[in-house]
Scaffold this motif. Structure first.
Motif, PDB file in Angstrom:
ATOM      1  N   TRP A   1       0.830  -1.203   0.000  1.00 49.02           N
ATOM      2  CA  TRP A   1       0.000   0.000   0.000  1.00 49.02           C
ATOM      3  C   TRP A   1       0.866   1.255   0.000  1.00 49.02           C
ATOM      4  O   TRP A   1       0.599   2.194  -0.763  1.00 49.02           O
ATOM      5  CB  TRP A   1      -0.920   0.003   1.220  1.00 49.02           C
ATOM      6  CG  TRP A   1      -1.755   1.236   1.302  1.00 49.02           C
ATOM      7  CD1 TRP A   1      -2.931   1.462   0.666  1.00 49.02           C
ATOM      8  CD2 TRP A   1      -1.460   2.416   2.040  1.00 49.02           C
ATOM      9  NE1 TRP A   1      -3.400   2.713   0.970  1.00 49.02           N
ATOM     10  CE2 TRP A   1      -2.505   3.324   1.815  1.00 49.02           C
ATOM     11  CE3 TRP A   1      -0.412   2.782   2.876  1.00 49.02           C
ATOM     12  CZ2 TRP A   1      -2.528   4.587   2.396  1.00 49.02           C
ATOM     13  CZ3 TRP A   1      -0.435   4.036   3.456  1.00 49.02           C
ATOM     14  CH2 TRP A   1      -1.490   4.922   3.206  1.00 49.02           C
ATOM     15  N   SER A   2       1.914   1.287   0.843  1.00 49.20           N
ATOM     16  CA  SER A   2       2.774   2.475   0.899  1.00 49.20           C
ATOM     17  C   SER A   2       3.522   2.678  -0.420  1.00 49.20           C
ATOM     18  O   SER A   2       3.761   3.814  -0.829  1.00 49.20           O
ATOM     19  CB  SER A   2       3.750   2.395   2.073  1.00 49.20           C
ATOM     20  OG  SER A   2       4.700   1.375   1.868  1.00 49.20           O
ATOM     21  N   LEU A   3       3.867   1.608  -1.079  1.00 49.47           N
ATOM     22  CA  LEU A   3       4.514   1.714  -2.390  1.00 49.47           C
ATOM     23  C   LEU A   3       3.573   2.365  -3.394  1.00 49.47           C
ATOM     24  O   LEU A   3       3.986   3.196  -4.202  1.00 49.47           O
ATOM     25  CB  LEU A   3       4.947   0.328  -2.869  1.00 49.47           C
ATOM     26  CG  LEU A   3       5.705   0.254  -4.192  1.00 49.47           C
ATOM     27  CD1 LEU A   3       7.005   1.033  -4.122  1.00 49.47           C
ATOM     28  CD2 LEU A   3       5.984  -1.199  -4.547  1.00 49.47           C
ATOM     29  N   GLY A   4       2.306   2.026  -3.316  1.00 49.32           N
ATOM     30  CA  GLY A   4       1.317   2.611  -4.214  1.00 49.32           C
ATOM     31  C   GLY A   4       1.021   4.069  -3.927  1.00 49.32           C
ATOM     32  O   GLY A   4       0.496   4.787  -4.781  1.00 49.32           O
ATOM     33  N   GLN A   5       1.339   4.520  -2.711  1.00 43.43           N
ATOM     34  CA  GLN A   5       1.067   5.910  -2.328  1.00 43.43           C
ATOM     35  C   GLN A   5       2.162   6.877  -2.762  1.00 43.43           C
ATOM     36  O   GLN A   5       1.996   8.081  -2.630  1.00 43.43           O
ATOM     37  CB  GLN A   5       0.865   6.010  -0.814  1.00 43.43           C
ATOM     38  CG  GLN A   5      -0.325   5.241  -0.305  1.00 43.43           C
ATOM     39  CD  GLN A   5      -1.615   5.697  -0.969  1.00 43.43           C
ATOM     40  OE1 GLN A   5      -1.939   6.871  -0.965  1.00 43.43           O
ATOM     41  NE2 GLN A   5      -2.336   4.754  -1.553  1.00 43.43           N
ATOM     42  N   GLY A   6       3.266   6.344  -3.221  1.00 49.39           N
ATOM     43  CA  GLY A   6       4.332   7.219  -3.705  1.00 49.39           C
ATOM     44  C   GLY A   6       5.643   6.991  -2.975  1.00 49.39           C
ATOM     45  O   GLY A   6       5.713   6.302  -1.956  1.00 49.39           O
ATOM     46  N   ALA A   7       6.695   7.621  -3.510  1.00 46.06           N
ATOM     47  CA  ALA A   7       8.052   7.411  -3.001  1.00 46.06           C
ATOM     48  C   ALA A   7       8.222   7.905  -1.568  1.00 46.06           C
ATOM     49  O   ALA A   7       8.908   7.265  -0.759  1.00 46.06           O
ATOM     50  CB  ALA A   7       9.055   8.101  -3.916  1.00 46.06           C
ATOM     51  N   GLU A   8       7.586   9.019  -1.239  1.00 47.29           N
ATOM     52  CA  GLU A   8       7.752   9.583   0.106  1.00 47.29           C
ATOM     53  C   GLU A   8       7.126   8.672   1.172  1.00 47.29           C
ATOM     54  O   GLU A   8       7.732   8.404   2.214  1.00 47.29           O
ATOM     55  CB  GLU A   8       7.111  10.970   0.163  1.00 47.29           C
ATOM     56  CG  GLU A   8       7.346  11.690   1.474  1.00 47.29           C
ATOM     57  CD  GLU A   8       6.727  13.078   1.462  1.00 47.29           C
ATOM     58  OE1 GLU A   8       6.131  13.417   2.499  1.00 47.29           O
ATOM     59  OE2 GLU A   8       6.838  13.787   0.450  1.00 47.29           O
ATOM     60  N   THR A   9       5.934   8.199   0.905  1.00 46.99           N
ATOM     61  CA  THR A   9       5.258   7.300   1.844  1.00 46.99           C
ATOM     62  C   THR A   9       6.024   5.994   1.978  1.00 46.99           C
ATOM     63  O   THR A   9       6.188   5.468   3.083  1.00 46.99           O
ATOM     64  CB  THR A   9       3.818   7.017   1.377  1.00 46.99           C
ATOM     65  OG1 THR A   9       3.158   8.246   1.169  1.00 46.99           O
ATOM     66  CG2 THR A   9       3.059   6.195   2.393  1.00 46.99           C
TER      67      THR A   9
END
Length: 139
Positions: free
Chosen positions: A55-63
Motif C-alpha cells: 500500500w505504501s509503495l502505491g502511495q508514492g516514493a515519500e510514503t
C-alpha cells in the motif's frame, strides 16, 4: 426400583483440584500446541506488514520511504525478528502435520509420513535457496 432420593435445594460442590493458569507450560506437547496456535497471529502480522508495504509503495516514493524508515526502527526490527521465529515455527509444524492430513499411496502402498514431511522441507529449502540466489544476484 422405586427408590426415593432426598431432594436438595443446593447442588453439591464437587472437588476440583486447583490448576495454574500456566498449566500448559509444563508439558512439551501442550507447549508445542500453544506455540503453534500463537504463531498464527504472527503469520497474520507478517501478512499485514507486507500488505502495508505494498500500500505504501502505491502511495508514492515519500510514503514508501517513511514506511521503510519505520521498518528500520529498533521496535520494528525486534518485532519482525520475533515474527520470523514464529513464522518458522508455524511452517515447520505445518509441514510436519502434512502426513497426517494427506494420505499418499504409490503402487497401493501408503508412503511413510517422514517422506512426505521430508519432501515438504526439502522443497521449502530449495525454494528458499533459489529466492536467496535471485536476491543476491540482483544486489
Amino acid at each position: 426400583m422405586s427408590e426415593s432420593f432426598a431432594h436438595s435445594q443446593f447442588h453439591p460442590k464437587w472437588y476440583r483440584q486447583r490448576m495454574s493458569t500456566y498449566w500448559w507450560l509444563w508439558r512439551w506437547a501442550y507447549l508445542k500446541f500453544i506455540l503453534r496456535e500463537i504463531s498464527s497471529a504472527f503469520v497474520a502480522y507478517s501478512v499485514a506488514v507486507i500488505l502495508a508495504q505494498i500500500w505504501s509503495l502505491g502511495q508514492g516514493a515519500e510514503t514508501y520511504a517513511r514506511f521503510n524508515q519505520w521498518l528500520e526502527s529498533p521496535v520494528a526490527l525486534i518485532l519482525n525478528g520475533i515474527a520470523l521465529v514464529f513464522v518458522l515455527i508455524h511452517a515447520v509444524t505445518w509441514f510436519n502435520l502434512a502426513p497426517k492430513a494427506v494420505v499418499v499411496k504409490v503402487g497401493g502402498r501408503r508412503v511413510p509420513g517422514i517422506l512426505i514431511a521430508g519432501a515438504n522441507h526439502a522443497l521449502w529449502l530449495v525454494i528458499s535457496l533459489v529466492v536467496l540466489w535471485v536476491l543476491i544476484r540482483k544486489g
